[in-house]
Write a protein that holds these residues in place. Structure first.
Motif, PDB file in Angstrom:
ATOM      1  N   ALA A 321       0.828  -1.204   0.000  1.00  0.00           N
ATOM      2  CA  ALA A 321       0.000   0.000   0.000  1.00  0.00           C
ATOM      3  C   ALA A 321       0.858   1.249   0.000  1.00  0.00           C
ATOM      4  O   ALA A 321       0.543   2.254  -0.647  1.00  0.00           O
ATOM      5  CB  ALA A 321      -0.932  -0.011   1.203  1.00  0.00           C
ATOM      6  N   ARG A 322       1.963   1.213   0.735  1.00  0.00           N
ATOM      7  CA  ARG A 322       2.873   2.379   0.734  1.00  0.00           C
ATOM      8  C   ARG A 322       3.426   2.638  -0.651  1.00  0.00           C
ATOM      9  O   ARG A 322       3.520   3.798  -1.122  1.00  0.00           O
ATOM     10  CB  ARG A 322       3.998   2.142   1.742  1.00  0.00           C
ATOM     11  N   ALA A 323       3.797   1.554  -1.314  1.00  0.00           N
ATOM     12  CA  ALA A 323       4.336   1.714  -2.673  1.00  0.00           C
ATOM     13  C   ALA A 323       3.274   2.319  -3.608  1.00  0.00           C
ATOM     14  O   ALA A 323       3.563   3.215  -4.423  1.00  0.00           O
ATOM     15  CB  ALA A 323       4.828   0.366  -3.201  1.00  0.00           C
ATOM     16  N   LEU A 324       2.056   1.781  -3.460  1.00  0.00           N
ATOM     17  CA  LEU A 324       0.975   2.323  -4.278  1.00  0.00           C
ATOM     18  C   LEU A 324       0.710   3.782  -3.965  1.00  0.00           C
ATOM     19  O   LEU A 324       0.417   4.598  -4.856  1.00  0.00           O
ATOM     20  CB  LEU A 324      -0.288   1.494  -4.067  1.00  0.00           C
ATOM     21  N   ALA A 325       0.772   4.141  -2.678  1.00  0.00           N
ATOM     22  CA  ALA A 325       0.556   5.531  -2.278  1.00  0.00           C
ATOM     23  C   ALA A 325       1.612   6.444  -2.883  1.00  0.00           C
ATOM     24  O   ALA A 325       1.327   7.574  -3.315  1.00  0.00           O
ATOM     25  CB  ALA A 325       0.536   5.647  -0.766  1.00  0.00           C
ATOM     26  N   GLU A 326       2.846   5.996  -2.908  1.00  0.00           N
ATOM     27  CA  GLU A 326       3.910   6.782  -3.531  1.00  0.00           C
ATOM     28  C   GLU A 326       3.644   6.968  -5.034  1.00  0.00           C
ATOM     29  O   GLU A 326       3.839   8.048  -5.588  1.00  0.00           O
ATOM     30  CB  GLU A 326       5.263   6.123  -3.302  1.00  0.00           C
ATOM     31  N   ASP A 327       3.211   5.852  -5.644  1.00  0.00           N
ATOM     32  CA  ASP A 327       2.893   5.971  -7.079  1.00  0.00           C
ATOM     33  C   ASP A 327       1.760   6.973  -7.320  1.00  0.00           C
ATOM     34  O   ASP A 327       1.782   7.771  -8.280  1.00  0.00           O
ATOM     35  CB  ASP A 327       2.508   4.595  -7.632  1.00  0.00           C
ATOM     36  N   THR A 328       0.734   6.920  -6.462  1.00  0.00           N
ATOM     37  CA  THR A 328      -0.400   7.848  -6.583  1.00  0.00           C
ATOM     38  C   THR A 328       0.047   9.288  -6.409  1.00  0.00           C
ATOM     39  O   THR A 328      -0.426  10.222  -7.091  1.00  0.00           O
ATOM     40  CB  THR A 328      -1.475   7.480  -5.549  1.00  0.00           C
ATOM     41  N   THR A 329       0.982   9.498  -5.479  1.00  0.00           N
ATOM     42  CA  THR A 329       1.513  10.849  -5.251  1.00  0.00           C
ATOM     43  C   THR A 329       2.207  11.374  -6.496  1.00  0.00           C
ATOM     44  O   THR A 329       2.019  12.529  -6.915  1.00  0.00           O
ATOM     45  CB  THR A 329       2.475  10.845  -4.059  1.00  0.00           C
ATOM     46  N   HIS A 330       3.021  10.504  -7.064  1.00  0.00           N
ATOM     47  CA  HIS A 330       3.711  10.913  -8.301  1.00  0.00           C
ATOM     48  C   HIS A 330       2.709  11.190  -9.435  1.00  0.00           C
ATOM     49  O   HIS A 330       2.872  12.141 -10.205  1.00  0.00           O
ATOM     50  CB  HIS A 330       4.701   9.842  -8.734  1.00  0.00           C
ATOM     51  N   SER A 331       1.693  10.362  -9.482  1.00  0.00           N
ATOM     52  CA  SER A 331       0.662  10.559 -10.512  1.00  0.00           C
ATOM     53  C   SER A 331      -0.064  11.883 -10.317  1.00  0.00           C
ATOM     54  O   SER A 331      -0.377  12.608 -11.272  1.00  0.00           O
ATOM     55  CB  SER A 331      -0.331   9.391 -10.478  1.00  0.00           C
ATOM     56  N   ALA A 332      -0.387  12.212  -9.052  1.00  0.00           N
ATOM     57  CA  ALA A 332      -1.060  13.480  -8.760  1.00  0.00           C
ATOM     58  C   ALA A 332      -0.196  14.659  -9.127  1.00  0.00           C
ATOM     59  O   ALA A 332      -0.670  15.691  -9.646  1.00  0.00           O
ATOM     60  CB  ALA A 332      -1.442  13.527  -7.286  1.00  0.00           C
ATOM     61  N   GLN A 333       1.086  14.531  -8.857  1.00  0.00           N
ATOM     62  CA  GLN A 333       2.002  15.615  -9.225  1.00  0.00           C
ATOM     63  C   GLN A 333       2.046  15.781 -10.748  1.00  0.00           C
ATOM     64  O   GLN A 333       2.078  16.910 -11.273  1.00  0.00           O
ATOM     65  CB  GLN A 333       3.396  15.322  -8.651  1.00  0.00           C
ATOM     66  N   ARG A 334       2.096  14.655 -11.417  1.00  0.00           N
ATOM     67  CA  ARG A 334       2.089  14.758 -12.883  1.00  0.00           C
ATOM     68  C   ARG A 334       0.743  15.335 -13.393  1.00  0.00           C
ATOM     69  O   ARG A 334       0.678  16.055 -14.398  1.00  0.00           O
ATOM     70  CB  ARG A 334       2.331  13.389 -13.500  1.00  0.00           C
ATOM     71  N   GLY A 335      -0.353  15.006 -12.666  1.00  0.00           N
ATOM     72  CA  GLY A 335      -1.649  15.578 -13.030  1.00  0.00           C
ATOM     73  C   GLY A 335      -1.679  17.082 -12.871  1.00  0.00           C
ATOM     74  O   GLY A 335      -2.317  17.801 -13.666  1.00  0.00           O
ATOM     75  N   GLY A 336      -1.025  17.578 -11.826  1.00  0.00           N
ATOM     76  CA  GLY A 336      -0.969  19.030 -11.656  1.00  0.00           C
ATOM     77  C   GLY A 336      -0.221  19.702 -12.793  1.00  0.00           C
ATOM     78  O   GLY A 336      -0.543  20.834 -13.195  1.00  0.00           O
ATOM     79  N   GLN A 337       0.806  19.006 -13.211  1.00  0.00           N
ATOM     80  CA  GLN A 337       1.590  19.554 -14.304  1.00  0.00           C
ATOM     81  C   GLN A 337       0.834  19.448 -15.655  1.00  0.00           C
ATOM     82  O   GLN A 337       1.150  20.138 -16.613  1.00  0.00           O
ATOM     83  CB  GLN A 337       2.936  18.813 -14.389  1.00  0.00           C
ATOM     84  N   SER A 338      -0.101  18.472 -15.661  1.00  0.00           N
ATOM     85  CA  SER A 338      -0.842  18.240 -16.933  1.00  0.00           C
ATOM     86  C   SER A 338      -2.273  18.773 -16.862  1.00  0.00           C
ATOM     87  O   SER A 338      -3.231  18.176 -17.372  1.00  0.00           O
ATOM     88  CB  SER A 338      -0.849  16.738 -17.215  1.00  0.00           C
TER      89      SER A 338
END
Length: 535
Positions: A321-338
């Motif tokens: 779950a921690r790994a998935l949470a990190e991935d989600t964080t990165h995805s959200a950051q990329r979403g902000g940029q996109s």
């Protein structure tokens, strides 16, 4: 004789020795007298045999014609009259008619057939008879000494010279033999008394000292010792007044010491036996409790193994779950940029929102399962009692973490639902999407932090439970070892109880005053009797 004391026997033996010595002295003196008398007899026989040899020599000369018979007889008479020996002893001869042929005190031709000595012995008749019947022999009679009037005992030896019909004899007085016998007997008796009296006195002192040293008759002392050897310590030896150094006194002291020692041993054996029974009972109870405790620890160890596996799995899921949470964080950051491409990426956001909903459901399931496991651990800790108190604290912390995980999952779910609502509005809310995405990034960051904490807590929990499991396993092993030691201790206490019984059986053969007539009787405890009966 069997009723006599040893002292009386010793005095009787001394008297017997004296009697034997006196008899020996008398016998030796009598033997000496007989020897003297035998020598006297042999001496007169030797004289007569010498005379007979001379007569035979003269007769041979007569036969040879050298001498006539008258000349030979005359020479023989001259020789007989000149022979003297001893104390004026002489040789005499008579013929078969008992007429004197030659005699120092009588004339030739005197008729001696009616001669008798003062005791009525017919001397010449007896001489004639023994010479005719045996050819020669001894005759005892009484005769008067030369120059005296007293009649004295005398023995004569006679032989017959048949050619001339002569009976040649000579004698010797033997009354002095008795006097010599009495003198020798008296002298020997004096020597015996001179030697025997000091020895008797010394032996009397020895007998008295032995009697005083023993303190009584040796047979009585042997009876007392026999009673003690048989284990009877109730009889006290009878002592004379003031006796403090005799054997019987020391035997009495030994008996008293044995009475004290045996009594103390008896009391100690009773105490040891009672203590052995108590120890055996305590060991039995301790063994039962230890076995129960070992069974409880075995169950606890089994439950801890299951809990360890569950917590380990929870830790792995939390890490995922921690790994998935990190991935989600990165995805959200990329979403902000996109943000510019938000409209074209809405479907992708919807898919991500759906995936996050699934993850949140998983987190909620994990929190629910963790809560259940923590509840089970609390129950097991409560059953373990004092030993499970630390484990109950750990279980409580796990429940807190599960509650926090559930709250975080609820918050995430709310955010996802909100995000899904905003996504459905589409472009109408595009302007607000940046703000929402920024909030979502913060929430996902918080979620990542929470999941990281849950993962770290799960790892720590896994390590802690593994240590608890190891401790429980070690306690189980130690409990099993303690159970074995308790069984060994119980067996040792039973052996000690058996040895105590043997000790009491050994001292049971001794009887002391105040104890039952049969001595000390040992009875095994009821528990041992039952075990012996069942065996």
């Amino acid at each position: 004789m069997t009723q006599m004391t040893t002292t009386s026997k010793l005095w009787s033996l001394l008297g017997g020795i004296w009697l034997a010595m006196l008899m020996l002295v008398g016998w030796m003196s009598w033997e000496n007298r007989q020897t003297i008398e035998s020598e006297r007899r042999e001496s007169v026989r030797y004289v007569i045999e010498s005379v007979m040899s001379q007569l035979e020599s003269l007769q041979q000369r007569v036969v040879a014609g050298e001498l006539s018979e008258e000349e030979a007889r005359q020479r023989a008479l001259d020789n007989l009259g000149s022979v003297r020996f001893g104390e004026d002893e002489y040789i005499f001869a008579f013929d078969s008619q008992m007429h004197i042929v030659s005699h120092a005190r009588r004339s030739a031709g005197d008729d001696m057939s009616g001669f008798e000595d003062p005791r009525g012995n017919r001397t010449y008749v007896n001489l004639l008879d023994i010479a005719r019947s045996e050819g020669g022999g001894f005759v005892e009679y009484y005769s008067r000494r030369a120059g005296g009037e007293e009649q004295s005992a005398k023995v004569s030896y006679v032989e017959r010279f048949a050619e001339w019909d002569w009976y040649v004899a000579t004698g010797v007085y033997i009354d002095d033999i008795n006097a010599a016998f009495m003198t020798g007997l008296l002298r020997t008796a004096v020597i015996l008394l001179a030697i025997g009296l000091p020895l008797t006195l010394l032996m009397g002192l020895v007998i008295r000292d032995v009697s005083r040293r023993l303190g009584g008759d040796p047979r009585y002392a042997a009876e007392v010792v026999t009673l003690i050897a048989d284990g009877d310590l109730t009889h006290q030896a009878a002592l004379t007044e003031g006796d403090r150094h005799s054997l019987l006194y020391d035997i009495n002291r030994m008996r008293e010491a044995l009475v004290s020692t045996i009594g103390d041993i008896h009391l100690s054996a009773d105490d040891v036996s009672a203590a052995a029974v108590q120890i055996t009972a305590g060991n039995d109870e301790l063994a039962t409790r230890t076995e129960q405790q070992a069974a409880s620890l075995a169950e606890t160890a089994s439950s801890m193994e299951e809990l360890t596996a569950t917590v380990k799995q929870n830790a792995e899921n939390a890490e995922h779950a921690r790994a998935l949470a990190e991935d989600t964080t990165h995805s959200a950051q990329r979403g902000g940029q996109s943000m510019e491409t938000l409209v074209s990426s809405m479907e992708s956001i919807n898919a991500s929102a759906s995936q996050m909903s699934t993850i949140v459901d998983t987190i909620e399931a994990i929190a629910f399962q963790t809560n259940i496991l923590a509840l089970n651990a609390s129950v097991e800790a409560a059953r373990a009692g004092e030993q499970g108190r630390g484990f109950a604290v750990v279980a409580g912390e796990v429940r807190n973490l599960a509650s926090r995980s559930a709250e975080a999952a609820s918050e995430i779910k709310s955010l996802i639902e909100n995000s899904d609502s905003q996504t459905a509005k589409g472009s109408q809310q595009a302007r607000d999407t940046g703000v929402i995405i920024t909030g979502m990034v913060d929430s996902i960051t918080q979620l990542s932090t929470l999941v990281s904490e849950i993962s770290a807590a799960s790892v720590e929990q896994s390590h802690g439970i593994e240590q608890v499991n190891e401790a429980v396993t070690q306690m189980d092993q130690m409990t099993q070892q303690n159970a074995g030691l308790v069984q060994e201790s119980a067996a040792a206490s039973q052996r000690m109880e058996a040895q105590s019984g043997l000790l009491r059986q050994h001292i049971a053969r001794f009887r002391i005053a105040g104890a039952p007539s049969g001595g000390f009787q040992w009875q095994p405890p009821a528990r041992l009797q039952v075990s012996e009966a069942t065996s």
